[in-house]
Design a protein around this motif. Structure first.
Motif, short mmCIF file in Angstrom:
data_model
loop_
_atom_site.label_atom_id
_atom_site.label_comp_id
_atom_site.label_asym_id
_atom_site.label_seq_id
_atom_site.Cartn_x
_atom_site.Cartn_y
_atom_site.Cartn_z
N TYR A 72 0.83 -1.20 0.00
CA TYR A 72 0.00 0.00 0.00
C TYR A 72 0.87 1.26 0.00
O TYR A 72 0.57 2.23 -0.68
N ARG A 73 1.95 1.23 0.75
CA ARG A 73 2.82 2.39 0.84
C ARG A 73 3.54 2.64 -0.49
O ARG A 73 3.65 3.78 -0.95
N LEU A 74 4.00 1.58 -1.14
CA LEU A 74 4.77 1.72 -2.37
C LEU A 74 3.91 2.02 -3.60
O LEU A 74 4.32 2.77 -4.48
N PHE A 75 2.72 1.42 -3.66
CA PHE A 75 1.91 1.50 -4.88
C PHE A 75 0.53 2.12 -4.68
O PHE A 75 -0.30 2.04 -5.57
N GLN A 76 0.28 2.73 -3.55
CA GLN A 76 -0.98 3.36 -3.19
C GLN A 76 -2.07 2.32 -2.92
O GLN A 76 -2.29 1.41 -3.72
N GLU A 77 -2.72 2.50 -1.80
CA GLU A 77 -3.71 1.53 -1.32
C GLU A 77 -4.83 1.28 -2.33
O GLU A 77 -5.18 0.13 -2.60
N MET A 78 -5.39 2.33 -2.89
CA MET A 78 -6.52 2.16 -3.80
C MET A 78 -6.13 1.39 -5.07
O MET A 78 -6.92 0.60 -5.59
#
Length: 94
Positions: free
Chosen positions: A42-48
């Motif tokens: 989630y931090r690296l690639f965005q949660e959504m």
């Protein structure tokens, strides 16, 4: 249909593909080192974006235990390939 792109876009694509190749080698040689936790994904690639990929069936998280609340892990190589595919899609479909 010709695809035109700036030189810096092509350079970034080449760099991302080289990183993806390295991640794929790590995935095949040492699968446990390829896994990242859900929080890190989630931090690296965005949660959504990660949630959307899971909903679309493009990636499946792995659990390290049988309990329903056990930690979820994702393959870094798969996450990078989806990220690169989305980048190329936006460049091609301009």
């Amino acid at each position: 249909m010709a695809i035109t792109m700036e030189l810096y876009e092509l350079k970034n694509i080449c760099k991302e593909m080289a990183a993806l190749g390295a991640a794929t080698i790590v995935q095949s040689n040492a699968p446990s080192k390829d896994l990242v936790s859900q929080r890190e994904a989630y931090r690296l690639f965005q949660e959504m974006r990660v949630r959307r990929w899971v909903e679309q069936g493009l990636i499946t998280p792995q659990r390290n235990g049988a309990a329903p609340n056990s930690k979820r892990f994702y393959s870094m190589a798969e996450l990078q390939s989806l990220n690169n595919a989305e980048t190329l899609k936006t460049i091609i479909n301009r």
